[in-house]
Design an enzyme around this catalytic site. Sequence first.
Site, PDB file in Angstrom:
ATOM      1  N   ILE A  33     -16.781 -27.207 -26.876  1.00 55.49           N
ATOM      2  CA  ILE A  33     -16.879 -28.145 -27.988  1.00 55.49           C
ATOM      3  C   ILE A  33     -17.580 -29.387 -27.450  1.00 55.49           C
ATOM      4  CG2 ILE A  33     -14.918 -27.344 -29.343  1.00 55.49           C
ATOM      5  CD1 ILE A  33     -13.201 -29.474 -28.027  1.00 55.49           C
ATOM      6  N   SER A  34     -18.235 -30.122 -28.342  1.00 56.60           N
ATOM      7  CA  SER A  34     -19.035 -31.268 -27.895  1.00 56.60           C
ATOM      8  C   SER A  34     -18.215 -32.523 -27.663  1.00 56.60           C
ATOM      9  CB  SER A  34     -20.138 -31.561 -28.917  1.00 56.60           C
ATOM     10  OG  SER A  34     -21.028 -30.464 -29.002  1.00 56.60           O
TER      11      SER A  34
END
Length: 201
Positions: A9-10
Amino acid sequence: MKKARYNRISSPNQKLERQLAKNHPEELIFNDVISGSIPFAERPMGISLLEAIENKKIDYISISSVDRLGRNINDILDTLDYFTKNQVILKVDNLGIESMIKGKPNQVFKLIISVLGNVAEMERQNIRERQLEGIAIAKANGKYKGRVRGSSMSTEEFLYKYSNVVKEIKNHPDLSIRKLAKITGKSVGTVQSVKKEMAVS
Protein backbone atom coordinates in the site's frame (compact mmCIF):
# COMPACT_ATOMS: atom_id res chain seq x y z
CA MET A 1 5.94 -25.45 -2.24
CA LYS A 2 7.29 -22.69 0.01
CA LYS A 3 4.73 -19.93 -0.48
CA ALA A 4 4.74 -16.21 0.21
CA ARG A 5 2.42 -13.28 -0.40
CA TYR A 6 3.63 -9.79 -1.20
CA ASN A 7 1.33 -6.84 -0.47
CA ARG A 8 1.90 -3.13 -0.97
CA ILE A 9 0.00 0.00 0.00
CA SER A 10 1.24 3.52 -0.67
CA SER A 11 0.40 5.07 2.71
CA PRO A 12 -0.53 3.95 6.26
CA ASN A 13 -4.11 5.23 5.94
CA GLN A 14 -4.82 2.73 3.17
CA LYS A 15 -5.99 -0.77 4.04
CA LEU A 16 -4.44 -4.16 3.33
CA GLU A 17 -7.58 -6.23 3.89
CA ARG A 18 -8.46 -6.55 0.19
CA GLN A 19 -4.98 -7.79 -0.67
CA LEU A 20 -4.99 -10.22 2.24
CA ALA A 21 -8.41 -11.66 1.37
CA LYS A 22 -6.86 -14.61 -0.50
CA ASN A 23 -4.09 -15.19 2.00
CA HIS A 24 -3.44 -18.83 2.98
CA PRO A 25 -2.24 -19.81 6.48
CA GLU A 26 0.98 -21.38 5.17
CA GLU A 27 2.08 -18.26 3.28
CA LEU A 28 4.86 -16.01 4.54
CA ILE A 29 3.56 -12.43 4.44
CA PHE A 30 5.55 -9.43 3.22
CA ASN A 31 3.75 -6.09 3.61
CA ASP A 32 5.28 -2.88 2.26
CA VAL A 33 3.94 0.61 2.94
CA ILE A 34 5.68 2.49 0.15
CA SER A 35 5.08 4.18 -3.19
CA GLY A 36 4.87 1.92 -6.22
CA SER A 37 7.38 4.20 -7.95
CA ILE A 38 10.15 2.88 -5.67
CA PRO A 39 11.96 -0.06 -7.36
CA PHE A 40 11.02 -3.43 -5.88
CA ALA A 41 14.62 -4.23 -4.88
CA GLU A 42 14.81 -0.99 -2.86
CA ARG A 43 11.70 -1.55 -0.72
CA PRO A 44 12.16 -2.87 2.85
CA MET A 45 9.93 -5.90 2.39
CA GLY A 46 10.99 -6.29 -1.23
CA ILE A 47 14.56 -6.68 -0.01
CA SER A 48 13.45 -9.19 2.65
CA LEU A 49 11.52 -11.20 0.07
CA LEU A 50 14.50 -11.30 -2.32
CA GLU A 51 16.74 -12.44 0.53
CA ALA A 52 14.28 -15.22 1.35
CA ILE A 53 14.41 -16.34 -2.29
CA GLU A 54 18.21 -16.39 -2.22
CA ASN A 55 18.07 -18.50 0.95
CA LYS A 56 15.69 -20.94 -0.78
CA LYS A 57 12.86 -20.18 1.66
CA ILE A 58 10.39 -19.24 -1.09
CA ASP A 59 9.54 -20.71 -4.48
CA TYR A 60 5.99 -19.39 -4.98
CA ILE A 61 4.77 -15.80 -4.60
CA SER A 62 1.23 -14.44 -4.82
CA ILE A 63 0.24 -10.82 -5.41
CA SER A 64 -3.24 -9.35 -5.77
CA SER A 65 -2.44 -7.40 -8.95
CA VAL A 66 0.50 -6.44 -11.16
CA ASP A 67 0.73 -2.88 -9.83
CA ARG A 68 1.72 -4.24 -6.40
CA LEU A 69 5.12 -5.03 -7.94
CA GLY A 70 5.54 -1.50 -9.28
CA ARG A 71 4.50 1.23 -11.67
CA ASN A 72 7.51 1.10 -13.96
CA ILE A 73 7.32 -1.59 -16.65
CA ASN A 74 11.09 -2.12 -16.72
CA ASP A 75 11.23 -2.64 -12.96
CA ILE A 76 8.27 -5.04 -13.11
CA LEU A 77 9.93 -7.11 -15.85
CA ASP A 78 13.31 -7.07 -14.05
CA THR A 79 11.62 -8.39 -10.90
CA LEU A 80 9.77 -11.05 -12.89
CA ASP A 81 13.01 -12.12 -14.61
CA TYR A 82 14.69 -12.43 -11.22
CA PHE A 83 11.88 -14.68 -9.99
CA THR A 84 12.08 -16.83 -13.12
CA LYS A 85 15.87 -17.21 -12.95
CA ASN A 86 15.49 -18.43 -9.38
CA GLN A 87 12.68 -20.83 -10.33
CA VAL A 88 10.13 -18.87 -8.32
CA ILE A 89 6.55 -18.90 -9.59
CA LEU A 90 4.60 -15.66 -9.45
CA LYS A 91 0.80 -15.80 -9.35
CA VAL A 92 -1.31 -12.68 -9.97
CA ASP A 93 -4.67 -13.20 -8.28
CA ASN A 94 -6.81 -10.91 -10.42
CA LEU A 95 -5.47 -12.52 -13.60
CA GLY A 96 -5.61 -16.07 -12.29
CA ILE A 97 -2.41 -17.10 -14.06
CA GLU A 98 1.13 -18.09 -13.08
CA SER A 99 4.50 -17.01 -14.46
CA MET A 100 5.77 -20.56 -14.97
CA ILE A 101 4.29 -23.83 -16.21
CA LYS A 102 6.09 -27.09 -15.45
CA GLY A 103 9.30 -25.22 -14.68
CA LYS A 104 9.28 -23.15 -17.87
CA PRO A 105 8.38 -19.45 -18.35
CA ASN A 106 4.76 -18.83 -19.31
CA GLN A 107 5.09 -16.57 -22.36
CA VAL A 108 1.39 -15.61 -22.25
CA PHE A 109 1.88 -14.44 -18.67
CA LYS A 110 4.84 -12.25 -19.62
CA LEU A 111 2.95 -10.76 -22.56
CA ILE A 112 -0.04 -9.86 -20.37
CA ILE A 113 2.25 -8.36 -17.71
CA SER A 114 3.99 -6.26 -20.35
CA VAL A 115 0.71 -4.94 -21.71
CA LEU A 116 -0.71 -4.13 -18.26
CA GLY A 117 2.56 -2.53 -17.17
CA ASN A 118 2.63 -0.30 -20.24
CA VAL A 119 -1.01 0.69 -19.74
CA ALA A 120 -0.27 1.66 -16.12
CA GLU A 121 2.76 3.68 -17.21
CA MET A 122 0.72 5.47 -19.88
CA GLU A 123 -1.94 6.33 -17.31
CA ARG A 124 0.71 7.81 -15.02
CA GLN A 125 1.98 9.90 -17.91
CA ASN A 126 -1.58 11.05 -18.71
CA ILE A 127 -2.09 12.11 -15.09
CA ARG A 128 1.16 14.06 -15.22
CA GLU A 129 0.16 15.74 -18.49
CA ARG A 130 -3.26 16.72 -17.08
CA GLN A 131 -1.49 18.11 -14.02
CA LEU A 132 0.82 20.22 -16.17
CA GLU A 133 -2.16 21.43 -18.23
CA GLY A 134 -3.89 22.48 -15.00
CA ILE A 135 -0.78 24.39 -13.95
CA ALA A 136 -0.63 26.12 -17.35
CA ILE A 137 -4.29 27.16 -17.04
CA ALA A 138 -3.72 28.39 -13.47
CA LYS A 139 -0.75 30.45 -14.67
CA ALA A 140 -2.83 31.94 -17.51
CA ASN A 141 -5.53 32.92 -15.00
CA GLY A 142 -3.04 34.36 -12.55
CA LYS A 143 -3.84 31.72 -9.93
CA TYR A 144 -0.60 29.77 -10.05
CA LYS A 145 1.15 29.87 -6.68
CA GLY A 146 4.58 28.87 -7.93
CA ARG A 147 7.11 26.75 -6.11
CA VAL A 148 6.72 25.70 -2.49
CA ARG A 149 9.55 27.15 -0.39
CA GLY A 150 12.32 24.57 0.06
CA SER A 151 10.84 22.37 -2.64
CA SER A 152 11.25 21.96 -6.39
CA MET A 153 7.46 21.56 -6.74
CA SER A 154 4.69 24.07 -7.28
CA THR A 155 1.92 24.39 -4.69
CA GLU A 156 -0.38 22.30 -6.90
CA GLU A 157 2.24 19.59 -7.34
CA PHE A 158 3.08 19.64 -3.64
CA LEU A 159 -0.55 19.24 -2.56
CA TYR A 160 -1.09 16.54 -5.19
CA LYS A 161 1.91 14.60 -3.88
CA TYR A 162 0.52 14.73 -0.34
CA SER A 163 -3.12 14.32 -1.32
CA ASN A 164 -3.67 11.83 1.53
CA VAL A 165 -2.54 14.49 4.02
CA VAL A 166 -4.81 17.06 2.36
CA LYS A 167 -7.72 14.63 2.65
CA GLU A 168 -7.14 14.00 6.37
CA ILE A 169 -6.77 17.73 7.10
CA LYS A 170 -10.09 18.40 5.36
CA ASN A 171 -11.82 15.48 7.08
CA HIS A 172 -10.40 16.25 10.52
CA PRO A 173 -9.81 20.04 10.71
CA ASP A 174 -9.72 20.00 14.52
CA LEU A 175 -6.98 17.39 14.89
CA SER A 176 -3.52 18.50 15.97
CA ILE A 177 -0.65 18.40 13.50
CA ARG A 178 1.00 15.64 15.55
CA LYS A 179 -2.12 13.44 15.37
CA LEU A 180 -2.48 14.11 11.63
CA ALA A 181 1.15 13.13 11.16
CA LYS A 182 0.50 9.85 12.97
CA ILE A 183 -2.61 9.09 10.89
CA THR A 184 -0.94 9.85 7.56
CA GLY A 185 2.46 8.38 8.36
CA LYS A 186 4.13 11.68 7.43
CA SER A 187 6.43 13.89 9.47
CA VAL A 188 5.12 16.78 11.56
CA GLY A 189 7.06 19.15 9.30
CA THR A 190 5.40 17.76 6.18
CA VAL A 191 1.92 18.12 7.67
CA GLN A 192 2.74 21.68 8.73
CA SER A 193 3.89 22.50 5.19
CA VAL A 194 0.76 20.99 3.67
CA LYS A 195 -1.48 22.95 6.02
CA LYS A 196 0.38 26.15 5.20
CA GLU A 197 0.10 25.61 1.43
CA MET A 198 -3.60 24.71 1.72
CA ALA A 199 -4.19 28.02 3.51
CA VAL A 200 -2.71 30.06 0.66
CA SER A 201 -3.88 27.97 -2.30
